[in-house]
Motif scaffolding. Sequence first.
Motif, PDB file in Angstrom:
ATOM      1  N   TYR A 117       7.508   7.743  -6.374  1.00 20.79           N
ATOM      2  CA  TYR A 117       6.918   9.035  -6.022  1.00 20.79           C
ATOM      3  C   TYR A 117       6.899   9.874  -7.289  1.00 20.79           C
ATOM      4  CZ  TYR A 117       5.931  13.298  -3.386  1.00 20.79           C
ATOM      5  OH  TYR A 117       5.329  14.436  -2.885  1.00 20.79           O
ATOM      6  N   GLU A 121       1.408  10.915  -6.279  1.00 20.59           N
ATOM      7  CA  GLU A 121       1.881  11.031  -4.904  1.00 20.59           C
ATOM      8  C   GLU A 121       2.069  12.490  -4.499  1.00 20.59           C
ATOM      9  OE1 GLU A 121       2.312   7.132  -6.461  1.00 20.59           O
ATOM     10  OE2 GLU A 121       3.140   9.008  -7.253  1.00 20.59           O
ATOM     11  N   HIS A 124      -1.395  13.928  -3.960  1.00 25.39           N
ATOM     12  CA  HIS A 124      -1.950  13.336  -2.742  1.00 25.39           C
ATOM     13  C   HIS A 124      -1.324  13.975  -1.495  1.00 25.39           C
ATOM     14  CE1 HIS A 124      -2.788   9.414  -0.294  1.00 25.39           C
ATOM     15  NE2 HIS A 124      -3.630  10.366   0.008  1.00 25.39           N
ATOM     16  N   GLN A 125      -0.010  14.135  -1.502  1.00 29.99           N
ATOM     17  CA  GLN A 125       0.662  14.767  -0.365  1.00 29.99           C
ATOM     18  C   GLN A 125       0.217  16.221  -0.213  1.00 29.99           C
ATOM     19  OE1 GLN A 125       4.947  14.301  -0.164  1.00 29.99           O
ATOM     20  NE2 GLN A 125       5.133  15.932   1.352  1.00 29.99           N
ATOM     21  N   GLU A 128      -3.058  16.256   1.550  1.00 28.86           N
ATOM     22  CA  GLU A 128      -2.885  15.987   2.983  1.00 28.86           C
ATOM     23  C   GLU A 128      -2.391  17.219   3.736  1.00 28.86           C
ATOM     24  OE1 GLU A 128      -0.286  12.665   3.564  1.00 28.86           O
ATOM     25  OE2 GLU A 128      -1.855  11.191   3.174  1.00 28.86           O
ATOM     26  N   GLU A 129      -1.484  17.964   3.112  1.00 28.42           N
ATOM     27  CA  GLU A 129      -0.855  19.101   3.795  1.00 28.42           C
ATOM     28  C   GLU A 129      -1.678  20.387   3.715  1.00 28.42           C
ATOM     29  OE1 GLU A 129       3.113  19.468   2.267  1.00 28.42           O
ATOM     30  OE2 GLU A 129       3.721  17.516   3.077  1.00 28.42           O
ATOM     31  N   LEU A 155       9.405  15.610   0.634  1.00 28.93           N
ATOM     32  CA  LEU A 155       8.703  14.524  -0.035  1.00 28.93           C
ATOM     33  C   LEU A 155       8.567  13.340   0.913  1.00 28.93           C
ATOM     34  CD1 LEU A 155      10.633  14.671  -3.429  1.00 28.93           C
ATOM     35  CD2 LEU A 155       8.557  15.905  -2.773  1.00 28.93           C
ATOM     36  N   VAL A 156       7.344  12.844   1.041  1.00 31.96           N
ATOM     37  CA  VAL A 156       7.077  11.739   1.945  1.00 31.96           C
ATOM     38  C   VAL A 156       6.542  10.571   1.130  1.00 31.96           C
ATOM     39  CG1 VAL A 156       5.779  10.962   3.967  1.00 31.96           C
ATOM     40  CG2 VAL A 156       6.555  13.355   3.813  1.00 31.96           C
ATOM     41  N   ARG A 158       4.442   7.707  -0.014  1.00 30.67           N
ATOM     42  CA  ARG A 158       3.040   7.424   0.268  1.00 30.67           C
ATOM     43  C   ARG A 158       2.865   5.996   0.791  1.00 30.67           C
ATOM     44  NH1 ARG A 158       2.813  11.704   1.255  1.00 30.67           N
ATOM     45  NH2 ARG A 158       0.684  11.429   1.880  1.00 30.67           N
ATOM     46  N   ARG A 161       6.051   6.037   4.370  1.00 29.54           N
ATOM     47  CA  ARG A 161       6.089   7.335   5.088  1.00 29.54           C
ATOM     48  C   ARG A 161       7.501   7.851   5.340  1.00 29.54           C
ATOM     49  NH1 ARG A 161       1.501   9.525   4.016  1.00 29.54           N
ATOM     50  NH2 ARG A 161       1.834  10.996   5.681  1.00 29.54           N
ATOM     51  N   HIS A 163      10.609  10.129   4.818  1.00 29.92           N
ATOM     52  CA  HIS A 163      10.896  11.434   4.222  1.00 29.92           C
ATOM     53  C   HIS A 163      12.058  11.223   3.258  1.00 29.92           C
ATOM     54  CE1 HIS A 163       8.408  14.096   6.870  1.00 29.92           C
ATOM     55  NE2 HIS A 163       8.308  12.910   7.465  1.00 29.92           N
TER      56      HIS A 163
END
Length: 200
Positions: A117, A121, A124-125, A128-129, A155-156, A158, A161, A163
């Motif tokens: 990560y 990442e 990208h996250q 998404e959010e 932090l998730v 990618r 998934r 956390h």
Amino acid sequence: MKKPLAPEASNQADRPPLSFGTIEALVHQGKNVVSLEDSAVVEWAMKAIAEGITATLYCKPSVFEAIRRRYWTPERAKIVGFRPISAEVSARVKRDFNIEVDGYANSLDCPRCEHVYSTYEFIHQGIEEHGIEHVRAAFSLKRAAIIQINPVQDLVCRNCRLHILVGGGGNFPYGDYDYEYRCVENNAYACCRAADIRTA
């Protein structure tokens, strides 16, 4: 009859006028707007970092640089595992998200699948959010910086998934994701946190 004196030139001639409409809109959205002299902003930010206060600071590049120089010491950068963002990652972010980014970040290994990560990442996250336009806007501010002070991060991974509560990897025992991104418009997007690096 004497002509009236011309008003003195403003030292803000190169800046747009203060927009009370913008300030009012921000306050209506539940935000607070504070205006301080530059050195007071730097001192406030350093105190907020040390006290664990969570805030987002939007500031001019010179203020960001003053905070960055005081916060990101070589010792701190080494302990958190800062590395320059590679040309390959920058190119991938540009290709996939149309965002230009440079600077430094560390990386975390997912404790379950060991997927890394880092910058790609994180962006990208964020997309998404918050949506692509919001993230692009943050990275394309002109002559402005965003500093996340003691950010609350979820932090998730990618890949699987998970956390990520505590990351790992590399040769440093540090479990947070940190970044100091530089962009092409004389701006920056960075974080600072209260972690005691001596015990990290």
